[in-house]
Design an enzyme around this catalytic site. Structure first.
Site, PDB file in Angstrom:
ATOM      1  N   ASN A  11      37.499  32.784  37.626  1.00  0.00           N
ATOM      2  CA  ASN A  11      37.221  34.067  37.977  1.00  0.00           C
ATOM      3  C   ASN A  11      35.632  33.882  38.294  1.00  0.00           C
ATOM      4  O   ASN A  11      34.929  33.878  37.413  1.00  0.00           O
ATOM      5  CB  ASN A  11      37.483  35.056  37.019  1.00  0.00           C
ATOM      6  N   LYS A  13      33.750  35.831  39.743  1.00  0.00           N
ATOM      7  CA  LYS A  13      32.858  37.122  39.537  1.00  0.00           C
ATOM      8  C   LYS A  13      32.028  37.291  40.911  1.00  0.00           C
ATOM      9  O   LYS A  13      32.303  36.586  41.864  1.00  0.00           O
ATOM     10  CB  LYS A  13      32.054  37.234  38.252  1.00  0.00           C
ATOM     11  N   HIS A 101      40.574  43.844  35.146  1.00  0.00           N
ATOM     12  CA  HIS A 101      39.634  42.995  34.640  1.00  0.00           C
ATOM     13  C   HIS A 101      38.670  44.091  33.689  1.00  0.00           C
ATOM     14  O   HIS A 101      38.336  45.044  34.310  1.00  0.00           O
ATOM     15  CB  HIS A 101      38.715  42.186  35.274  1.00  0.00           C
ATOM     16  N   GLU A 103      35.603  44.145  33.490  1.00  0.00           N
ATOM     17  CA  GLU A 103      34.254  44.565  33.977  1.00  0.00           C
ATOM     18  C   GLU A 103      34.734  45.580  34.946  1.00  0.00           C
ATOM     19  O   GLU A 103      33.958  46.781  35.034  1.00  0.00           O
ATOM     20  CB  GLU A 103      33.731  43.387  34.537  1.00  0.00           C
ATOM     21  N   GLU A 173      42.272  39.347  27.354  1.00  0.00           N
ATOM     22  CA  GLU A 173      40.720  38.963  27.204  1.00  0.00           C
ATOM     23  C   GLU A 173      40.100  39.992  26.386  1.00  0.00           C
ATOM     24  O   GLU A 173      39.703  41.116  26.856  1.00  0.00           O
ATOM     25  CB  GLU A 173      40.280  39.211  28.760  1.00  0.00           C
ATOM     26  N   GLY A 179      32.036  36.228  28.558  1.00  0.00           N
ATOM     27  CA  GLY A 179      30.778  35.717  28.898  1.00  0.00           C
ATOM     28  C   GLY A 179      29.825  35.970  27.523  1.00  0.00           C
ATOM     29  O   GLY A 179      28.469  35.840  27.709  1.00  0.00           O
ATOM     30  N   SER A 219      35.168  33.269  27.075  1.00  0.00           N
ATOM     31  CA  SER A 219      34.224  32.045  26.955  1.00  0.00           C
ATOM     32  C   SER A 219      34.982  30.602  26.832  1.00  0.00           C
ATOM     33  O   SER A 219      34.820  29.802  25.810  1.00  0.00           O
ATOM     34  CB  SER A 219      33.269  32.342  25.873  1.00  0.00           C
TER      35      SER A 219
HETATM   36  C1  PEP Z   1      36.359  36.286  32.682  1.00  0.00           C
HETATM   37  O1  PEP Z   1      35.546  36.466  33.728  1.00  0.00           O
HETATM   38  O2  PEP Z   1      37.520  36.769  32.707  1.00  0.00           O
HETATM   39  C2  PEP Z   1      36.151  35.524  31.727  1.00  0.00           C
HETATM   40  C3  PEP Z   1      36.964  35.366  30.523  1.00  0.00           C
HETATM   41  O3  PEP Z   1      34.737  35.063  31.759  1.00  0.00           O
HETATM   42  P1  PEP Z   1      34.090  34.137  30.613  1.00  0.00           P
HETATM   43  O4  PEP Z   1      35.011  32.780  30.623  1.00  0.00           O
HETATM   44  O5  PEP Z   1      32.850  33.949  31.092  1.00  0.00           O
HETATM   45  O6  PEP Z   1      33.908  34.619  29.179  1.00  0.00           O
END
Ligand code: PEP
Length: 258
Positions: A11, A13, A101, A103, A173, A179, A219
């Site tokens: 992803n 983003k 997601h 976000e 998640e 992040g 992460s």
């Molecule tokens: C994500 O964007 O869904 C995500 C898990 O980001 P990161 O791996 O940077 O934590």
């Protein structure tokens, strides 16, 4: 070991313009031996403005990387300024669409009901949803992880058919891990992914539960992938930051099938 094919999704983003996206997908391709794709699905989810460019590279160079999107609306056309139709994504040969997601939920007010409408719309256009769910730190500390995650899963899957659920991807998640550099332990990821699979079994039957692929996201790095993927109910990873570096992302893909 299950016979579900692992799936590792990047992803991106709101990162990488279309020139950078082309370079990234080409580098990723060069970093991965062709046989890898027999054992693992690999998808990239660029920003909307990059999708046409990445599609052209994937098709022209006959890459095995799957093209994804990060989001879509549920309507096909209409007065939805700034939104993108699932029909337009399908026309660009997008195969997988992330929805729900955290976000999008936290920053743009997406509700469970909207996520469910998106999941239906993605299926209607013959694409595969990657439906995200996850708890906040407060919810985790209050012991509400499973209640939160399972309520998002039940709402997001509402009115689907068992064979649709079997074919889709659910991404667990934990919000506090996205992040932040913090990851759930492999045991914790397994516990929640197992609870999701059991909930799918209760709602849609054992066959759907055995087939649905469940990713962990938060992460993920190359160094944490192997242990996560060794968990019986973790079938892949949704990777944010680390997917922007094609070398690191390629290592994650290879550790996923190590
Ligand atoms: C994500 O964007 O869904 C995500 C898990 O980001 P990161 O791996 O940077 O934590």
């Amino acid at each position: 070991m299950s016979d579900r094919k692992p799936i590792i999704s990047g992803n991106w983003k709101m990162n990488l313009n279309h020139f950078e996206a082309i370079q990234t997908v080409q580098k990723l391709h060069y970093s991965l031996p062709k046989e890898v794709y027999d054992s693992v699905d690999v998808s990239v989810h660029p920003p909307f403005t990059d999708i046409r460019s990445v599609q052209t590279v994937i098709e022209a160079d006959d890459l095995d990387i799957l093209l994804g999107a990060q989001h879509c609306h549920w309507e096909e056309t209409g007065a939805f300024t700034g939104e993108v139709s699932p029909a337009f994504l399908a026309k660009l040969d997008v195969q997988l669409v992330v929805c729900g997601h955290s976000e999008r939920r936290d920053l743009f007010g997406e509700t469970d009901e909207m996520v469910n409408q998106k999941v239906h719309a993605i299926f209607k256009h013959a694409m595969t949803p990657i439906m995200c769910c996850g708890e906040s730190l407060d919810e985790r500390e209050a012991g509400e992880t499973e209640a939160k995650v399972l309520s998002q899963v039940a709402a997001g899957l509402d009115r689907l058919k068992a064979d649709q659920v079997a074919s889709m991807v659910i991404a667990y998640e934990p919000i506090w891990a996205i992040g932040t550099g913090k990851t759930a332990t492999a045991d914790d990821a397994q516990t929640v992914c197992n609870a999701i699979r059991n909930a799918v079994a209760a709602q849609f039957g054992a066959d759907a539960a055995a087939a649905v692929r469940i990713q962990y996201g938060g992460s993920v790095k190359a160094g944490t992938t192997e242990e996560l993927m060794a968990q019986p109910d973790v079938d892949g990873a949704l990777v944010g930051g680390a997917s922007l570096d094609p070398d690191e992302f390629a290592r994650i893909v290879q550790f996923a099938i190590a």
